[in-house]
Motif scaffolding. Structure first.
Motif, PDB file in Angstrom:
ATOM      1  N   LEU A   3      -2.361  37.732  22.887  1.00 53.91           N
ATOM      2  CA  LEU A   3      -1.578  38.575  22.001  1.00 53.91           C
ATOM      3  C   LEU A   3      -0.395  39.206  22.728  1.00 53.91           C
ATOM      4  CD1 LEU A   3      -1.057  40.003  19.319  1.00 53.91           C
ATOM      5  CD2 LEU A   3      -2.707  41.760  20.028  1.00 53.91           C
ATOM      6  N   VAL A  34      -1.801  40.286  11.726  1.00 53.87           N
ATOM      7  CA  VAL A  34      -2.400  39.240  12.552  1.00 53.87           C
ATOM      8  C   VAL A  34      -3.538  38.575  11.790  1.00 53.87           C
ATOM      9  CG1 VAL A  34      -1.803  40.152  14.826  1.00 53.87           C
ATOM     10  CG2 VAL A  34      -3.873  40.969  13.671  1.00 53.87           C
ATOM     11  N   SER A  35      -3.710  37.284  12.043  1.00 57.26           N
ATOM     12  CA  SER A  35      -4.825  36.532  11.463  1.00 57.26           C
ATOM     13  C   SER A  35      -5.264  35.471  12.451  1.00 57.26           C
ATOM     14  CB  SER A  35      -4.407  35.876  10.144  1.00 57.26           C
ATOM     15  OG  SER A  35      -5.406  34.983   9.672  1.00 57.26           O
ATOM     16  N   ASP A  36      -6.561  35.156  12.399  1.00 56.03           N
ATOM     17  CA  ASP A  36      -7.066  34.051  13.218  1.00 56.03           C
ATOM     18  C   ASP A  36      -6.918  32.718  12.499  1.00 56.03           C
ATOM     19  OD1 ASP A  36      -8.986  34.198  11.239  1.00 56.03           O
ATOM     20  OD2 ASP A  36     -10.649  34.705  12.583  1.00 56.03           O
ATOM     21  N   ALA A  41      -5.294  38.522   6.787  1.00 55.15           N
ATOM     22  CA  ALA A  41      -4.570  39.253   7.829  1.00 55.15           C
ATOM     23  C   ALA A  41      -4.979  40.722   7.868  1.00 55.15           C
ATOM     24  CB  ALA A  41      -3.071  39.139   7.595  1.00 55.15           C
ATOM     25  N   VAL A  66      -7.431  44.205  17.605  1.00 52.92           N
ATOM     26  CA  VAL A  66      -7.798  42.849  18.046  1.00 52.92           C
ATOM     27  C   VAL A  66      -8.960  42.909  19.028  1.00 52.92           C
ATOM     28  CG1 VAL A  66      -6.975  40.858  19.364  1.00 52.92           C
ATOM     29  CG2 VAL A  66      -5.542  41.856  17.556  1.00 52.92           C
ATOM     30  N   MET A  71     -10.822  39.326  17.972  1.00 50.00           N
ATOM     31  CA  MET A  71     -10.038  38.348  17.223  1.00 50.00           C
ATOM     32  C   MET A  71      -9.203  37.466  18.133  1.00 50.00           C
ATOM     33  SD  MET A  71      -7.080  39.073  14.335  1.00 50.00           S
ATOM     34  CE  MET A  71      -8.176  40.035  13.285  1.00 50.00           C
ATOM     35  N   GLN A  72      -9.211  36.183  17.849  1.00 50.68           N
ATOM     36  CA  GLN A  72      -8.303  35.248  18.503  1.00 50.68           C
ATOM     37  C   GLN A  72      -7.098  35.080  17.585  1.00 50.68           C
ATOM     38  OE1 GLN A  72      -8.840  33.826  21.605  1.00 50.68           O
ATOM     39  NE2 GLN A  72      -6.723  33.096  21.454  1.00 50.68           N
ATOM     40  N   VAL A  73      -5.969  35.649  17.945  1.00 49.60           N
ATOM     41  CA  VAL A  73      -4.815  35.674  17.051  1.00 49.60           C
ATOM     42  C   VAL A  73      -4.143  34.306  17.005  1.00 49.60           C
ATOM     43  CG1 VAL A  73      -2.548  36.682  16.607  1.00 49.60           C
ATOM     44  CG2 VAL A  73      -4.441  38.132  17.384  1.00 49.60           C
ATOM     45  N   ARG A  74      -4.081  33.749  15.809  1.00 52.87           N
ATOM     46  CA  ARG A  74      -3.357  32.491  15.586  1.00 52.87           C
ATOM     47  C   ARG A  74      -1.962  32.769  15.030  1.00 52.87           C
ATOM     48  NH1 ARG A  74      -4.066  27.194  13.275  1.00 52.87           N
ATOM     49  NH2 ARG A  74      -1.952  26.346  13.201  1.00 52.87           N
ATOM     50  N   LEU A  76       0.967  35.682  13.976  1.00 53.78           N
ATOM     51  CA  LEU A  76       1.510  37.032  14.138  1.00 53.78           C
ATOM     52  C   LEU A  76       2.763  37.154  13.287  1.00 53.78           C
ATOM     53  CD1 LEU A  76       1.875  39.823  15.564  1.00 53.78           C
ATOM     54  CD2 LEU A  76       3.162  38.585  17.338  1.00 53.78           C
TER      55      LEU A  76
END
Length: 563
Positions: A3, A34-36, A41, A66, A71-74, A76
């Motif tokens: 991130l 943010v969303s994985d 989001a 996060v 969370m693993q952010v995919r 942004l």
């Protein structure tokens, strides 16, 4: 990418485009989403007197979120407020009442300091301004609004619906970054394009990628049995609990059109499963009164003219692109079914039969069926050159002309007359095709909904016009066409379809982004994603890609010069 690295990559793009709202508002308000990629989001925002302070406060909130969620952010996305307008709840409600449902393109705050605030995408993704399918305009859904507000800001956070209560309308703009890509996208501000990536023009590659993503979405909806997942209501990830055999067949046709472009093996396997289900489960053979064998697409207790027609489209297109003759006998039987539904004296079609006795249920249901039937027969004629199919279309057009069907501005009729003029280049057919769009161009250009069949209508008409100029004696027909307006409408509609694509920067605000990303939606139906919705976007975009590959604007200028 971690991130902190994502934020470092994106910050220069935010700073370069940021604009303060001015006035008596926080000088800088930043929203961080943010969303994985698999869940809705999470959004945090911060306001401050300068950009650096707002960035620091916002990123601290975001990193805390996060970490807490693991969370693993995919994806942004960062938006900033560039305009604030104070109003009252009463005035805002009146503004919503003048806005088509799901077409409200602003955020909203509940306090002057913008401490309780929501992006437009949060409002629409959580159906906070959706009053149900019986309410044509936007309206506050107090239940949905308060559920999301409590989720975002904590229990007890609610919208006070009092008429004199102040609310603050937000104009925002943003940037988006996918951690798996190397590019940061600037997003449009308020307006019809709001919230999606900025594109001034569509290249061949852009259109190819839209087709590829949409087709692979449809492939993912074909189950092992060959039956589709029919559709989804994405705000809350609810399936559409219905099925329609006609749309099964027509969607398969669009997938075959897309496969001709992409040649993707996953897509081809899905097409084969879908066709197998269509030919073994949905189509029934029947002996006709004169002893001929017919075949009919069965939808519950009905046979629809359009159903047989789109089966012909799917099977003939499959034969054309693969070279197989495996379905020729079945196509002939389906065409016999279409002719069974046509009055040989007048050319008029019956639209719906009861099944299994094949008695007439409805002489007329929807004009689409007429165009589909004639188009399906034309495609079969193009494949087999069996004169009976063309003769049936000629009879049908005698009726279409007398009934002034061009007034419907139907895309299926546009497809059909384009095919018919290939084999019967007669002035009356070209004139029909021109009347089908000539007084409709303002609607095509300006319609607020994406209305993907409008692009299909225009692309078939454009191909027909290119053929028309091959016949000098018919060129005066072009006097009825404002070619500048025609091509402006065509291009505007093609570009506008991007607003119905589930880009990740849209999809991330819905409950299950992975389910819908890459698909196409109908905004005013609560962002519905149904297989036939996606189908029409694909067919229009495939035709538009062919147009671009054939020269695009140069092709248009050639036509104008010839005229």
């Amino acid at each position: 990418m971690h991130l902190s690295e994502l934020l470092a990559e994106v910050r220069p793009h935010v700073e370069a485009n940021f604009r303060s709202p001015g006035g008596d508002w926080p000088a800088c308000t930043l929203f961080f989403s943010v969303s994985d990629g698999t869940s809705r989001a999470r959004v945090r925002h911060a306001s401050a007197s300068d950009f650096a302070s707002a960035w620091l406060a916002g990123t601290e909130k975001l990193e805390q979120l996060v970490r807490r969620r693991g969370m693993q952010v995919r994806w942004l996305r960062i938006d900033w407020v560039e305009g604030v307008r104070e109003t009252t709840m009463k005035a805002w409600s009146e503004e919503l009442a003048k806005t088509k449902r799901n077409y409200y393109r602003y955020g909203v705050a509940l306090d002057r300091g913008l401490k309780i605030a929501f992006l437009e995408q949060e409002l629409n993704g959580n159906a906070m301004l959706y009053g149900g399918n019986e309410v044509a305009h936007a309206t506050v859904n107090l239940h949905n609004f308060n559920v999301y507000a409590a989720n975002r800001y904590g229990a007890g956070t609610e919208l006070d619906p009092g008429r004199d209560r102040a609310v603050y309308v937000l104009s925002t703009r943003g940037v988006f970054r996918d951690a798996l890509e190397a590019r940061t996208h600037l997003l449009y501000g308020p307006g019809r394009n709001a919230g999606r990536r900025v594109r001034d023009r569509l290249t061949d590659q852009d259109v190819f990628e839209l087709i590829e993503r949409g087709a692979l979405y449809l492939a993912s909806q074909v189950q092992e049995s060959g039956k589709f997942h029919y559709g989804w209501h994405p705000c809350f990830d609810r399936p559409i609990n219905a099925y329609n055999s006609l749309r099964h067949a027509s969607t398969t046709y669009a997938m075959i059109e897309a496969w001709e472009v992409t040649r993707d093996e996953t897509l081809k396997q899905a097409i084969d499963r879908s066709l197998s289900y269509l030919t073994t489960k949905l189509i029934a053979q029947a002996e006709l009164p004169d002893g001929r064998r017919g075949a009919f697409l069965v939808d519950g207790s009905e046979v629809k003219l359009g159903g047989n027609a789109v089966c012909l489209l799917a099977l003939s297109k499959y034969a054309q692109v693969t070279g197989t003759d495996r379905h020729h006998a079945l196509m002939a039987a389906l065409a016999e079914g279409v002719l069974f539904m046509q009055d040989p004296a007048t050319g008029r079609f019956v639209h719906v039969l009861n099944y299994p006795d094949l008695s007439v249920k409805e002489p007329f249901r929807i004009i689409y069926y007429d165009g589909e039937a004639a188009f399906g027969l034309m495609r079969l004629y193009g494949l087999t050159r069996e004169p009976r199919w063309l003769e049936a279309v000629v009879r049908a057009f005698d009726y279409f002309l007398s009934a002034e069907h061009w007034k419907a501005h139907d895309h299926w009729l546009s497809y059909c007359v384009n095919e018919l003029t290939t084999y019967r280049p007669q002035a009356k057919y070209f004139e029909f095709g021109i009347k089908n769009f000539a007084d409709y161009l303002d609607f095509v250009r300006d319609r607020i909904t994406t209305f993907p069949t409008l692009l299909e209508l225009m692309m078939a008409a454009e191909t027909m016009l290119q053929r028309l100029v091959m016949y000098p004696e018919m060129r005066p027909l072009l006097n009825a066409v404002d070619l500048d307006a025609f091509y402006e409408a065509l291009e505007r509609r093609a570009h506008y379809l991007q607003n119905g694509h589930f880009w990740p920067e849209y999809a991330m605000y819905f409950r299950n982004p992975a389910r819908i990303v890459g698909s196409f939606f109908i905004r005013h139906h609560a962002f519905r994603v149904r297989i036939d919705d996606v189908e029409h976007y694909l067919s229009g975009l495939v035709a538009y890609l062919r147009y671009l590959q054939a020269g695009g604007r140069v092709r248009a200028l050639r036509l104008q010069a010839a005229a």
